[in-house]
Design a protein around this motif. Sequence first.
Motif, PDB file in Angstrom:
ATOM      1  N   GLU A  54       0.829  -1.199   0.000  1.00 19.21           N
ATOM      2  CA  GLU A  54       0.000   0.000   0.000  1.00 19.21           C
ATOM      3  C   GLU A  54       0.865   1.252   0.000  1.00 19.21           C
ATOM      4  O   GLU A  54       0.561   2.239  -0.678  1.00 19.21           O
ATOM      5  CB  GLU A  54      -0.918   0.005   1.223  1.00 19.21           C
ATOM      6  CG  GLU A  54      -1.845   1.206   1.290  1.00 19.21           C
ATOM      7  CD  GLU A  54      -2.728   1.196   2.532  1.00 19.21           C
ATOM      8  OE1 GLU A  54      -3.548   2.115   2.665  1.00 19.21           O
ATOM      9  OE2 GLU A  54      -2.571   0.270   3.344  1.00 19.21           O
ATOM     10  N   LEU A  55       1.980   1.217   0.759  1.00 17.82           N
ATOM     11  CA  LEU A  55       2.887   2.357   0.801  1.00 17.82           C
ATOM     12  C   LEU A  55       3.492   2.616  -0.571  1.00 17.82           C
ATOM     13  O   LEU A  55       3.577   3.761  -1.029  1.00 17.82           O
ATOM     14  CB  LEU A  55       3.980   2.116   1.841  1.00 17.82           C
ATOM     15  CG  LEU A  55       5.017   3.229   2.006  1.00 17.82           C
ATOM     16  CD1 LEU A  55       4.338   4.522   2.429  1.00 17.82           C
ATOM     17  CD2 LEU A  55       6.082   2.822   3.018  1.00 17.82           C
ATOM     18  N   ASP A  56       3.913   1.550  -1.236  1.00 13.50           N
ATOM     19  CA  ASP A  56       4.465   1.697  -2.584  1.00 13.50           C
ATOM     20  C   ASP A  56       3.434   2.274  -3.540  1.00 13.50           C
ATOM     21  O   ASP A  56       3.762   3.085  -4.416  1.00 13.50           O
ATOM     22  CB  ASP A  56       4.959   0.347  -3.099  1.00 13.50           C
ATOM     23  CG  ASP A  56       6.231  -0.111  -2.403  1.00 13.50           C
ATOM     24  OD1 ASP A  56       6.903   0.744  -1.810  1.00 13.50           O
ATOM     25  OD2 ASP A  56       6.525  -1.321  -2.450  1.00 13.50           O
ATOM     26  N   GLN A  57       2.173   1.852  -3.398  1.00 11.07           N
ATOM     27  CA  GLN A  57       1.116   2.358  -4.260  1.00 11.07           C
ATOM     28  C   GLN A  57       0.875   3.850  -4.022  1.00 11.07           C
ATOM     29  O   GLN A  57       0.661   4.619  -4.966  1.00 11.07           O
ATOM     30  CB  GLN A  57      -0.175   1.577  -4.021  1.00 11.07           C
ATOM     31  CG  GLN A  57      -1.315   1.940  -4.975  1.00 11.07           C
ATOM     32  CD  GLN A  57      -1.028   1.521  -6.402  1.00 11.07           C
ATOM     33  OE1 GLN A  57      -0.212   0.646  -6.644  1.00 11.07           O
ATOM     34  NE2 GLN A  57      -1.688   2.182  -7.347  1.00 11.07           N
ATOM     35  N   LEU A  58       0.932   4.266  -2.747  1.00 14.81           N
ATOM     36  CA  LEU A  58       0.763   5.669  -2.433  1.00 14.81           C
ATOM     37  C   LEU A  58       1.891   6.505  -3.028  1.00 14.81           C
ATOM     38  O   LEU A  58       1.671   7.595  -3.569  1.00 14.81           O
ATOM     39  CB  LEU A  58       0.693   5.874  -0.917  1.00 14.81           C
ATOM     40  CG  LEU A  58      -0.575   5.383  -0.217  1.00 14.81           C
ATOM     41  CD1 LEU A  58      -0.443   5.569   1.278  1.00 14.81           C
ATOM     42  CD2 LEU A  58      -1.798   6.117  -0.744  1.00 14.81           C
ATOM     43  N   ILE A  59       3.111   5.988  -2.930  1.00 16.44           N
ATOM     44  CA  ILE A  59       4.260   6.695  -3.500  1.00 16.44           C
ATOM     45  C   ILE A  59       4.115   6.798  -5.012  1.00 16.44           C
ATOM     46  O   ILE A  59       4.366   7.840  -5.620  1.00 16.44           O
ATOM     47  CB  ILE A  59       5.576   5.986  -3.127  1.00 16.44           C
ATOM     48  CG1 ILE A  59       5.834   6.097  -1.621  1.00 16.44           C
ATOM     49  CG2 ILE A  59       6.745   6.579  -3.912  1.00 16.44           C
ATOM     50  CD1 ILE A  59       7.046   5.348  -1.156  1.00 16.44           C
ATOM     51  N   ARG A  60       3.665   5.706  -5.625  1.00 14.79           N
ATOM     52  CA  ARG A  60       3.534   5.679  -7.082  1.00 14.79           C
ATOM     53  C   ARG A  60       2.517   6.730  -7.557  1.00 14.79           C
ATOM     54  O   ARG A  60       2.697   7.357  -8.603  1.00 14.79           O
ATOM     55  CB  ARG A  60       3.088   4.287  -7.531  1.00 14.79           C
ATOM     56  CG  ARG A  60       2.978   4.121  -9.033  1.00 14.79           C
ATOM     57  CD  ARG A  60       2.415   2.744  -9.351  1.00 14.79           C
ATOM     58  NE  ARG A  60       3.291   1.683  -8.883  1.00 14.79           N
ATOM     59  CZ  ARG A  60       4.302   1.188  -9.609  1.00 14.79           C
ATOM     60  NH1 ARG A  60       4.527   1.661 -10.819  1.00 14.79           N
ATOM     61  NH2 ARG A  60       5.050   0.228  -9.122  1.00 14.79           N
ATOM     62  N   ASN A  61       1.442   6.908  -6.809  1.00 11.41           N
ATOM     63  CA  ASN A  61       0.368   7.806  -7.224  1.00 11.41           C
ATOM     64  C   ASN A  61       0.478   9.210  -6.634  1.00 11.41           C
ATOM     65  O   ASN A  61      -0.413  10.023  -6.839  1.00 11.41           O
ATOM     66  CB  ASN A  61      -0.995   7.208  -6.824  1.00 11.41           C
ATOM     67  CG  ASN A  61      -1.288   5.922  -7.565  1.00 11.41           C
ATOM     68  OD1 ASN A  61      -0.825   5.715  -8.676  1.00 11.41           O
ATOM     69  ND2 ASN A  61      -2.071   5.046  -6.942  1.00 11.41           N
ATOM     70  N   VAL A 118      10.989  16.016  -0.802  1.00  9.74           N
ATOM     71  CA  VAL A 118      12.237  15.608  -1.453  1.00  9.74           C
ATOM     72  C   VAL A 118      12.455  14.111  -1.319  1.00  9.74           C
ATOM     73  O   VAL A 118      12.789  13.426  -2.305  1.00  9.74           O
ATOM     74  CB  VAL A 118      13.431  16.388  -0.860  1.00  9.74           C
ATOM     75  CG1 VAL A 118      14.748  15.839  -1.408  1.00  9.74           C
ATOM     76  CG2 VAL A 118      13.306  17.871  -1.179  1.00  9.74           C
ATOM     77  N   THR A 119      12.263  13.567  -0.122  1.00  6.53           N
ATOM     78  CA  THR A 119      12.480  12.135   0.067  1.00  6.53           C
ATOM     79  C   THR A 119      11.487  11.296  -0.735  1.00  6.53           C
ATOM     80  O   THR A 119      11.843  10.237  -1.259  1.00  6.53           O
ATOM     81  CB  THR A 119      12.370  11.764   1.553  1.00  6.53           C
ATOM     82  OG1 THR A 119      11.117  12.227   2.078  1.00  6.53           O
ATOM     83  CG2 THR A 119      13.491  12.383   2.352  1.00  6.53           C
ATOM     84  N   VAL A 120      10.238  11.771  -0.842  1.00  3.67           N
ATOM     85  CA  VAL A 120       9.239  11.040  -1.625  1.00  3.67           C
ATOM     86  C   VAL A 120       9.621  11.032  -3.098  1.00  3.67           C
ATOM     87  O   VAL A 120       9.566   9.998  -3.771  1.00  3.67           O
ATOM     88  CB  VAL A 120       7.837  11.667  -1.435  1.00  3.67           C
ATOM     89  CG1 VAL A 120       6.848  11.083  -2.436  1.00  3.67           C
ATOM     90  CG2 VAL A 120       7.345  11.426  -0.021  1.00  3.67           C
ATOM     91  N   GLU A 121      10.028  12.186  -3.626  1.00  2.00           N
ATOM     92  CA  GLU A 121      10.404  12.258  -5.037  1.00  2.00           C
ATOM     93  C   GLU A 121      11.658  11.438  -5.331  1.00  2.00           C
ATOM     94  O   GLU A 121      11.764  10.798  -6.378  1.00  2.00           O
ATOM     95  CB  GLU A 121      10.621  13.718  -5.442  1.00  2.00           C
ATOM     96  CG  GLU A 121       9.356  14.556  -5.425  1.00  2.00           C
ATOM     97  CD  GLU A 121       8.280  14.002  -6.337  1.00  2.00           C
ATOM     98  OE1 GLU A 121       8.582  13.698  -7.505  1.00  2.00           O
ATOM     99  OE2 GLU A 121       7.129  13.845  -5.859  1.00  2.00           O
ATOM    100  N   LEU A 122      12.605  11.452  -4.403  1.00  3.29           N
ATOM    101  CA  LEU A 122      13.804  10.634  -4.586  1.00  3.29           C
ATOM    102  C   LEU A 122      13.457   9.144  -4.528  1.00  3.29           C
ATOM    103  O   LEU A 122      14.036   8.339  -5.278  1.00  3.29           O
ATOM    104  CB  LEU A 122      14.842  10.975  -3.514  1.00  3.29           C
ATOM    105  CG  LEU A 122      15.525  12.345  -3.647  1.00  3.29           C
ATOM    106  CD1 LEU A 122      16.478  12.573  -2.478  1.00  3.29           C
ATOM    107  CD2 LEU A 122      16.287  12.455  -4.970  1.00  3.29           C
TER     108      LEU A 122
END
Length: 351
Positions: free
Chosen positions: A146-153, A246-250
């Motif tokens: 779910e965390l990966d999906q949130l980051i992706r979107n 910044v950390t999310v985009e990286l």
Amino acid sequence: MIYDDENRGRVWEPDPQQAAAMERRQRKQFSHVGMAAAAFMLITLAAQVVVMVLVMLLDSLLGDFIDFYGFSGRMLMSSLPMYLVAFPAAAGLLQLVPKCGSPQKEQWGFWKFASFFVIAVGIGLAGNILGRLVGLLQPSGPDSAELDQLIRNSSLWVNLLTTVIMAPVVEELFFRKMVMDRLLGYGQKAAIIMSGIMFGMAHGNFSQFFYAFGIGILWAYVYAKTGKVRYTIGFHMLFNLLGGVVTVELSKGAQGLAEGPWMIRQIESILGVDMGWLVTAFSSIMILAYLFFMLACLIAAITLIIMYRRQITFLPGQWPLRKGRAFQTVFLNVGMIGYFVICCGLFILNW
């Protein structure tokens, strides 16, 4: 108040009736501040429910009105009711509570501000680690998929709007300026500690409580000494920019989820070559560099706190809390008890 008799060296106590009346006044003030903060939380929850219901109705009528389960949808539906509905209402309630005391007007230089920001980053890392350790005790761990999906979107612009602009402005105005302006008359220490605790509890979960409490204390100290809420807003914006954007985009770049900067896309179109590997490699290197930066700040923060610990002072205020009665006065009142009960309920729900 208590004072020394210079001639005989005796300590005089205030009149018991006057002391009791002052304590009731102080408890009432803390209670009113707690009630306004409790209203902030309750109105936020109610507004969020209303917005979610309306969005689901629109989604059923119009179809694909908003991605209800996506990152942007969650951020907007949780943030906008808090910042655009609950904050004005709670701020209006706090305006009914008379101000008590005022911050100092110290002039700080660049290096002092830089030192405090380094300390904030170090406290943030320490609190984040502690929050993660507590999170390991939860019955069910975080869902990595779910965390990966949130980051992706996730949307960069939505994240910037809510995390870097709206959150620092609203939270600093409420928990620093408005709350502290009504408590500083009872001593800087009490106002700073309450600002930090209330700020940490408002996050509603253990993973964020520890670092929010720590940096809340630090920024409350900055406001108490400088009287400039724009300084704490600036600290908060920069802190959230690094940790929340910044950390999310990286992370997106390291996972190959980012499109890459404009220049890279132009080179790809000209050469007809996929250069996604360059974005992934650069993002991975920058994440590693960021981790080293955080660790360096943690070490520097410990060093700075040890070096300047004697310079950390707290003014007693015009109406200081009675010795031995501070806890009862500050916490054991209807408003603060109600606020902490609501926040503890959120902690339980998010456990």
